[in-house]
Scaffold this motif. Sequence first.
Motif, PDB file in Angstrom:
ATOM      1  N   LYS A  20       5.344  -5.050 -22.877  1.00 60.37           N
ATOM      2  CA  LYS A  20       6.181  -6.071 -22.249  1.00 60.37           C
ATOM      3  C   LYS A  20       5.755  -6.277 -20.801  1.00 60.37           C
ATOM      4  N   GLU A  21       5.769  -7.517 -20.401  1.00 59.39           N
ATOM      5  CA  GLU A  21       5.308  -7.872 -19.062  1.00 59.39           C
ATOM      6  C   GLU A  21       6.326  -7.435 -18.007  1.00 59.39           C
ATOM      7  N   ASP A  22       5.839  -6.925 -16.865  1.00 58.13           N
ATOM      8  CA  ASP A  22       6.724  -6.519 -15.774  1.00 58.13           C
ATOM      9  C   ASP A  22       7.076  -7.752 -14.944  1.00 58.13           C
ATOM     10  N   LEU A  23       8.361  -8.097 -14.909  1.00 59.32           N
ATOM     11  CA  LEU A  23       8.769  -9.309 -14.191  1.00 59.32           C
ATOM     12  C   LEU A  23       9.390  -9.004 -12.823  1.00 59.32           C
ATOM     13  N   ASN A  24       9.293  -7.759 -12.378  1.00 56.51           N
ATOM     14  CA  ASN A  24       9.846  -7.410 -11.069  1.00 56.51           C
ATOM     15  C   ASN A  24       8.934  -7.998  -9.982  1.00 56.51           C
ATOM     16  N   LEU A  25       9.488  -8.910  -9.179  1.00 57.08           N
ATOM     17  CA  LEU A  25       8.648  -9.641  -8.212  1.00 57.08           C
ATOM     18  C   LEU A  25       8.002  -8.705  -7.194  1.00 57.08           C
ATOM     19  N   ASN A  26       8.728  -7.642  -6.851  1.00 54.86           N
ATOM     20  CA  ASN A  26       8.171  -6.692  -5.890  1.00 54.86           C
ATOM     21  C   ASN A  26       6.924  -6.017  -6.473  1.00 54.86           C
ATOM     22  N   ASN A  27       7.010  -5.623  -7.735  1.00 52.46           N
ATOM     23  CA  ASN A  27       5.838  -5.019  -8.391  1.00 52.46           C
ATOM     24  C   ASN A  27       4.704  -6.036  -8.494  1.00 52.46           C
ATOM     25  N   ILE A  28       5.061  -7.276  -8.784  1.00 56.09           N
ATOM     26  CA  ILE A  28       4.031  -8.316  -8.933  1.00 56.09           C
ATOM     27  C   ILE A  28       3.306  -8.526  -7.604  1.00 56.09           C
ATOM     28  N   VAL A  29       4.072  -8.643  -6.517  1.00 58.33           N
ATOM     29  CA  VAL A  29       3.456  -8.869  -5.194  1.00 58.33           C
ATOM     30  C   VAL A  29       2.551  -7.677  -4.841  1.00 58.33           C
ATOM     31  N   ASN A  30       3.026  -6.464  -5.146  1.00 59.14           N
ATOM     32  CA  ASN A  30       2.202  -5.284  -4.842  1.00 59.14           C
ATOM     33  C   ASN A  30       0.926  -5.248  -5.687  1.00 59.14           C
ATOM     34  N   THR A  31       1.029  -5.682  -6.932  1.00 62.76           N
ATOM     35  CA  THR A  31      -0.161  -5.750  -7.797  1.00 62.76           C
ATOM     36  C   THR A  31      -1.166  -6.751  -7.208  1.00 62.76           C
ATOM     37  N   GLN A  32      -0.648  -7.887  -6.768  1.00 61.94           N
ATOM     38  CA  GLN A  32      -1.536  -8.910  -6.188  1.00 61.94           C
ATOM     39  C   GLN A  32      -2.171  -8.387  -4.899  1.00 61.94           C
ATOM     40  N   PHE A  33      -1.377  -7.674  -4.113  1.00 67.79           N
ATOM     41  CA  PHE A  33      -1.887  -7.076  -2.871  1.00 67.79           C
ATOM     42  C   PHE A  33      -3.030  -6.111  -3.201  1.00 67.79           C
ATOM     43  N   ASP A  34      -2.783  -5.231  -4.194  1.00 69.37           N
ATOM     44  CA  ASP A  34      -3.792  -4.214  -4.557  1.00 69.37           C
ATOM     45  C   ASP A  34      -5.092  -4.859  -5.022  1.00 69.37           C
ATOM     46  N   ALA A  35      -4.964  -5.972  -5.759  1.00 70.00           N
ATOM     47  CA  ALA A  35      -6.175  -6.648  -6.268  1.00 70.00           C
ATOM     48  C   ALA A  35      -7.043  -7.115  -5.091  1.00 70.00           C
ATOM     49  N   ALA A  36      -6.405  -7.512  -4.007  1.00 73.05           N
ATOM     50  CA  ALA A  36      -7.163  -7.979  -2.835  1.00 73.05           C
ATOM     51  C   ALA A  36      -7.631  -6.794  -1.989  1.00 73.05           C
ATOM     52  N   ALA A  37      -6.759  -5.787  -1.870  1.00 75.27           N
ATOM     53  CA  ALA A  37      -7.066  -4.633  -1.002  1.00 75.27           C
ATOM     54  C   ALA A  37      -8.346  -3.925  -1.437  1.00 75.27           C
ATOM     55  N   ARG A  38      -8.645  -3.988  -2.749  1.00 76.01           N
ATOM     56  CA  ARG A  38      -9.868  -3.397  -3.275  1.00 76.01           C
ATOM     57  C   ARG A  38     -11.115  -3.918  -2.579  1.00 76.01           C
ATOM     58  N   HIS A  39     -11.027  -5.109  -2.016  1.00 74.66           N
ATOM     59  CA  HIS A  39     -12.213  -5.737  -1.404  1.00 74.66           C
ATOM     60  C   HIS A  39     -12.257  -5.533   0.108  1.00 74.66           C
ATOM     61  N   ILE A  40     -11.305  -4.752   0.643  1.00 79.49           N
ATOM     62  CA  ILE A  40     -11.208  -4.615   2.106  1.00 79.49           C
ATOM     63  C   ILE A  40     -11.299  -3.143   2.503  1.00 79.49           C
ATOM     64  N   LYS A  41     -12.095  -2.896   3.546  1.00 81.86           N
ATOM     65  CA  LYS A  41     -12.173  -1.512   4.050  1.00 81.86           C
ATOM     66  C   LYS A  41     -11.439  -1.467   5.382  1.00 81.86           C
ATOM     67  N   LEU A  42     -10.439  -0.593   5.462  1.00 77.05           N
ATOM     68  CA  LEU A  42      -9.706  -0.435   6.715  1.00 77.05           C
ATOM     69  C   LEU A  42      -9.491   1.059   6.959  1.00 77.05           C
ATOM     70  N   GLN A  43      -9.144   1.420   8.193  1.00 72.11           N
ATOM     71  CA  GLN A  43      -8.940   2.840   8.460  1.00 72.11           C
ATOM     72  C   GLN A  43      -7.732   3.364   7.698  1.00 72.11           C
ATOM     73  N   ASP A  44      -7.751   4.682   7.559  1.00 68.06           N
ATOM     74  CA  ASP A  44      -6.735   5.382   6.788  1.00 68.06           C
ATOM     75  C   ASP A  44      -5.320   4.946   7.146  1.00 68.06           C
ATOM     76  N   GLY A  45      -4.533   4.634   6.175  1.00 62.80           N
ATOM     77  CA  GLY A  45      -3.118   4.371   6.410  1.00 62.80           C
ATOM     78  C   GLY A  45      -2.779   2.917   6.698  1.00 62.80           C
ATOM     79  N   LEU A  46      -3.753   2.151   7.163  1.00 66.84           N
ATOM     80  CA  LEU A  46      -3.428   0.779   7.589  1.00 66.84           C
ATOM     81  C   LEU A  46      -3.043  -0.114   6.406  1.00 66.84           C
ATOM     82  N   LEU A  47      -3.784   0.006   5.307  1.00 69.73           N
ATOM     83  CA  LEU A  47      -3.428  -0.817   4.135  1.00 69.73           C
ATOM     84  C   LEU A  47      -2.018  -0.472   3.645  1.00 69.73           C
ATOM     85  N   GLU A  48      -1.700   0.813   3.629  1.00 71.17           N
ATOM     86  CA  GLU A  48      -0.366   1.245   3.177  1.00 71.17           C
ATOM     87  C   GLU A  48       0.714   0.667   4.097  1.00 71.17           C
ATOM     88  N   GLN A  49       0.428   0.667   5.407  1.00 73.13           N
ATOM     89  CA  GLN A  49       1.402   0.145   6.367  1.00 73.13           C
ATOM     90  C   GLN A  49       1.619  -1.363   6.157  1.00 73.13           C
TER      91      GLN A  49
END
Length: 474
Positions: free
Chosen positions: A5-34
Amino acid sequence: MARKKEDLNLNNIVNTQFDAAARHIKLQDGLLEQIKACSNVYYMQFPVKFGKKYQMIQAWRAEHSHHRKPLKGGIRYSRMVDQDEVMALAALMTYKCAIVDVPFGGSKGGVQVQARAYSREQLEKITRRLTAELIRKDFIGPGINVPAPDYGTGEREMAWIADTYDAFHPGDLDNMACVTGKPITQGGIRGRTEATGRGVVYALRELFRQPKELKRCKLAGSLEGKTVSVQGLGNVGYHAARILHEEDGAKIVAVGEWDGTIYNPKGIDIPALERHRKKTGSILGFPGTKKLGRPGDCLEVECDVLIPAALENQITQDNMKKIRCKVVAEAANGPTTPRAEAELTKRGILVLPDIFMNSGGVTVSYFEWTKNLSHLRYGRLEKRVDQAKLENLVASLENLVGHKFPKKKRQELIAGTDERDLVNSGLEETMICAFQEILEIRNRTKNVNDMRTAAYICAIQKVARGYLELGVFP
Ligand code: NAD
């Protein structure tokens, strides 16, 4: 095997979309999480007395990121709103402000009420009490956190918020900058009401200036005559549809509202439809249109451009195979789930993402906020100078051609620039630049072939810069 079943929680969806982009970015430790995390959420429950009875109202204000100040984001009145939704919408605000270079952090508010179930007086009570709660905890203020309209709210609610804030801060000169989307008479700015919808149109016009992009989604030419279906004829959907109909000659073939969809393959006259709705209380029964079975049918109509402009989770695994458009222009926040987007992209349907498409509202809110702080209407200083120069130019041209121009044409030529022209010009420039930037990121980033991931990459890089400038991450 049955599909998960598809996850319809918007917060999870936004975080999934964020993670898909974050994979392409290198930043210092902790900054992506912040950047990803929501800084704080204020949950409120307050009583409001209607007649002899009290009703408990639940509300939230989420502050996603403080890398720029003030924080900015609308207030939503909806029966469905909850903390997760408000947190997700606040995150989207951070990202969209970054994309369009509006120097705010992201925030969002939600009140769990269905606006149409309450009278004007009841809504005023709720709004003023909500404002008092926000003041109590320092969650509102011109330099702290500045709300705006969203689903279920408009300039009337913003005027109540401004007035309540002003009553609590007598004599503070900048009080009007505590909220945007106000009526013109209360410190609002011309062009704000239609800004989100107009921004959607400016973005679509830029798409139609990109032949390669059009080819990818099997389109060509201009917006003129293109078929459009709109879900939600509220603030955003109405103005997007009206402008496409009036200024671009597009054919709005379907409009969906909560109580049903209407359809006319020859095109629907949007201002006339709005008059019909005001008179009858519904879009249904508009002459020349046929009613389709369910409200969601507007999403499945065959068309060139589909504009979901109501709520999240509208294009999901349940209907993704039935979507028959070439472009999805996400005017609403979160209308397409990741699973549905993957399916649409596979089929060559271009999805223009919410964090870019509906950023016109916050862009013009930014103009309103700066107008309130400067206490000066845009165009007030230069309008007459412009007019005098144009008058001279037109007189010289008339001398050259040997006759006077028709009166109406002459007036058009010498009209100076006023506030609305300046606002629309700033909005158009913003949407064009952002579109080109996102496209450029998509084209140059290996293994990225969708506009959403590119938009998130753009946002994350800019928010990271904000944190670095603050010295939080040396
Ligand atoms: P609105 O309340 O003015 O309009 C929403 C419309 O959707 C209403 O007419 C409502 O009746 C209709 N609707 C509700 N349920 C529906 C359904 N199931 N099917 C079809 N229509 C339905 O809200 P708005 O301000 O236009 O916001 C719409 C979307 O745009 C939201 O996702 C909001 O977060 C987003 N947005 C708004 C702004 C803004 O400036 N107002 C800015 C950015 C994003």
